[in-house]
Design an enzyme around this catalytic site. Structure first.
Site, short mmCIF file in Angstrom:
data_model
loop_
_atom_site.label_atom_id
_atom_site.label_comp_id
_atom_site.label_asym_id
_atom_site.label_seq_id
_atom_site.Cartn_x
_atom_site.Cartn_y
_atom_site.Cartn_z
N GLU A 121 41.89 -44.87 -54.37
CA GLU A 121 41.58 -43.54 -53.84
C GLU A 121 42.86 -42.87 -53.41
OE1 GLU A 121 39.69 -41.06 -53.94
OE2 GLU A 121 38.19 -42.65 -53.92
N CYS A 230 46.30 -44.58 -42.95
CA CYS A 230 46.78 -45.05 -44.26
C CYS A 230 48.25 -45.42 -44.27
CB CYS A 230 46.50 -43.99 -45.31
SG CYS A 230 44.77 -43.50 -45.32
N ARG A 297 43.62 -42.11 -35.37
CA ARG A 297 44.18 -43.44 -35.60
C ARG A 297 45.69 -43.33 -35.87
NH1 ARG A 297 40.07 -45.66 -40.01
NH2 ARG A 297 39.94 -43.42 -40.43
C1 UGA Z 1 47.47 -40.24 -47.30
C2 UGA Z 1 47.89 -39.87 -48.73
O1 UGA Z 1 48.51 -38.57 -48.72
C3 UGA Z 1 46.69 -39.85 -49.67
O2 UGA Z 1 47.12 -39.59 -51.01
C4 UGA Z 1 46.02 -41.23 -49.60
O3 UGA Z 1 44.84 -41.27 -50.42
C5 UGA Z 1 45.61 -41.52 -48.17
O4 UGA Z 1 46.79 -41.50 -47.34
C6 UGA Z 1 44.96 -42.88 -48.15
O5 UGA Z 1 45.64 -43.87 -48.43
O6 UGA Z 1 43.73 -42.97 -47.97
P1 UGA Z 1 46.34 -38.94 -45.27
O7 UGA Z 1 46.55 -40.20 -44.49
O8 UGA Z 1 45.04 -38.25 -45.21
O9 UGA Z 1 46.62 -39.22 -46.83
O10 UGA Z 1 47.44 -37.92 -44.74
P2 UGA Z 1 48.72 -37.17 -45.30
O11 UGA Z 1 48.40 -35.76 -45.56
O12 UGA Z 1 49.37 -37.92 -46.38
O13 UGA Z 1 49.65 -37.22 -44.00
C7 UGA Z 1 50.00 -38.46 -43.40
C8 UGA Z 1 50.91 -38.25 -42.23
O14 UGA Z 1 52.20 -37.82 -42.67
C9 UGA Z 1 50.45 -37.21 -41.21
O15 UGA Z 1 50.64 -37.72 -39.91
C10 UGA Z 1 51.36 -36.02 -41.45
O16 UGA Z 1 51.56 -35.25 -40.30
C11 UGA Z 1 52.63 -36.73 -41.88
N1 UGA Z 1 53.52 -35.88 -42.72
C12 UGA Z 1 53.13 -35.46 -43.94
C13 UGA Z 1 54.80 -35.57 -42.25
O17 UGA Z 1 55.19 -35.98 -41.13
N2 UGA Z 1 55.61 -34.81 -43.03
C14 UGA Z 1 55.25 -34.38 -44.27
O18 UGA Z 1 56.05 -33.69 -44.93
C15 UGA Z 1 53.96 -34.69 -44.72
#
Ligand code: UGA
Length: 424
Positions: A121, A230, A297
């Site tokens: 996923e 994640c 989380r």
């Molecule tokens: C992430 C992946 O993006 C998905 O592709 C994957 O399916 C998912 O994990 C999973 O394994 O289920 P998600 O955890 O929903 O998705 O969140 P993201 O949008 O990837 O952001 C993760 C974290 O990174 C957040 O805390 C966000 O604030 C941080 N982030 C993101 C940054 O600090 N800088 C960025 O440029 C982008």
């Protein structure tokens, strides 16, 4: 099938137990048309089914290893209750090698034929419905071509590159994707730290960096680090898996360490800006690990708050949707508000931890009126308009946006070169 009675009750009533835009409507529509039913009985779920999609949690244990106990339980139940041939489709994120282990340990021992496919996923929380209908790719790993074809057929209506691999490669693709995205974030956070030391601004650097198509513009936002269910879990899980296989994944260890440091550095910066944290009031805007979700989380906000409380600060915090979840993990002394203007009242500093529009679009003149000196704004997501805030009299700091502080000299090759020239 849902085993949590509280969640199941909500689903029966047509409600979705998580905040995920667009999901309520979809679930309600399909439940009404009877295409979607809920049960807590596995035999009912398996009756007449061709596929069993497994999407149980695989959380991290304290040492970083992945806890596969829910997966073992459900695999056992499938074997015990399968009365006709069925294909297990693994949607849960599992360490590479798990599919093979599950097949050997459970599915190959079933009296009825159970086949297996890994179908990782890639949905993002808060955009899961959108990502589902327009994915970048669909990956199906199976050691049986017929199984792969039938699983891919489930996605017949969705336009996306469809990739067939072995089970273990599909499992690896998922871990590699999350580890790479986490690496990008930690990389830009390291660049941000150097920007602070040499007086550059990461918000100018990152966009230009991302214009190189080989680098790409996404996941280059510096901040207080990544959180969620994640990246933290999957980076630690892959690092543990590497060690277990005799390999020291030094790069990934550094990615994890940089992410930890970003949170601590936020506390240090607030402490410095306030001249100590004891008896100071800090308002934390945002509790969810990112906007668009109520998930707290591994949220950087939660960990930072616990450090602030430990150092004697009074903390008030708010979030548009994550307050209820945050209440269960935050110290009782933290005051929680729905309205950000209530949260900032009498605070000496504001920390923007989650870049919800509700916060970035606040009336900062009003915020200043409600706050107390020295009016510190720590922009943990580089999402606020620095110049306007400074014009209003706030003491702004962000990530990778300050000049070299405290009278430190900036060391560059040029200075070094000059020194050498004069020495010659
Ligand atoms: C992430 C992946 O993006 C998905 O592709 C994957 O399916 C998912 O994990 C999973 O394994 O289920 P998600 O955890 O929903 O998705 O969140 P993201 O949008 O990837 O952001 C993760 C974290 O990174 C957040 O805390 C966000 O604030 C941080 N982030 C993101 C940054 O600090 N800088 C960025 O440029 C982008």
């Amino acid at each position: 099938m849902e085993s949590d009675p509280a969640k199941l009750r909500l689903l029966y009533q047509g409600e979705v137990p998580i905040h995920e835009p667009g999901l309520d409507e979809l679930v309600r529509a399909h439940a009404e048309s009877k295409q979607l039913c809920f049960t807590d009985r596995i035999e009912e779920g398996l009756a007449g089914a061709d596929f069993a999609l497994v999407a149980v949690g695989t959380p991290a244990r304290l040492d970083g290893r992945v806890d596969l106990s829910a997966l073992y339980r459900v695999s056992e139940q499938i074997v015990r209750n399968a009365v006709h041939p069925i294909t297990v489709v693994m949607k849960s994120t599992v360490p590479p090698g798990t599919g093979r282990a599950l097949t050997e340990r459970f599915f190959s021992k079933s009296a009825t034929r159970i086949r297996y496919a890994s179908n990782p996923e890639f949905l993002r929380e808060g955009q899961a419905v959108k990502d589902w209908f327009s994915p970048d790719r669909i990956v199906v790993g199976s050691d049986d071509q017929d199984v792969a074809t039938r699983v891919l057929a489930l996605y017949a209506g969705i336009q996306a590159p469809k990739i067939r691999t072995s089970v273990v490669s599909a499992e690896m693709i998922k871990y590699a994707a999350n580890a790479f995205l986490a690496t990008k974030i930690s990389f830009i956070n390291e660049i941000a730290t150097i920007c602070e030391l040499v007086g550059a601004d990461v918000t100018e650097v990152a966009p230009a960096l991302g214009m190189d198509v080989r680098i790409g513009s996404q996941f280059l936002r510096a901040g207080i680090g990544y959180g969620g269910s994640c990246f933290p879990k999957d980076t630690k899980g892959l690092e543990q898996l590497s060690s277990l296989n005799g390999y020291d994944f030094a790069l990934l260890k550094a990615v994890i360490e940089v992410n930890r440091r970003q949170r601590i550095s936020a506390v240090r910066k607030l402490r410095a800006a306030l001249g100590g944290l004891l008896d100071k009031r800090v308002a934390v805007l945002g509790l969810a690990f990112k906007p668009g979700t109520d998930d707290v989380r591994e949220s950087p906000a939660i960990e930072i708050i616990s450090y602030l409380v430990d150092e004697g600060a009074a903390v008030s915090a708010c979030d548009p949707v994550a307050v209820a979840n945050a209440r269960t993990v935050l110290p009782d002394s933290v005051e929680l508000f729905q309205d950000p203007y209530d949260a900032v009242r009498n605070s000496n500093a504001v920390l923007l931890a989650t870049e919800w529009d509700d916060f970035t679009g606040m009336d900062w003149t009003k915020v200043k009126r409600l706050m107390a000196p020295p009016f510190v704004v720590f922009d943990g997501r580089n999402a606020l308009a620095r110049a306007s805030l400074e014009a209003l009299g706030f003491r702004y700091s962000g990530i990778g946006r300050q000049g070299a502080g405290d009278g430190d000299e900036v060391s560059t090759n040029i200075t070094f070169g000059k020194k050498r020239a004069s020495q010659v």
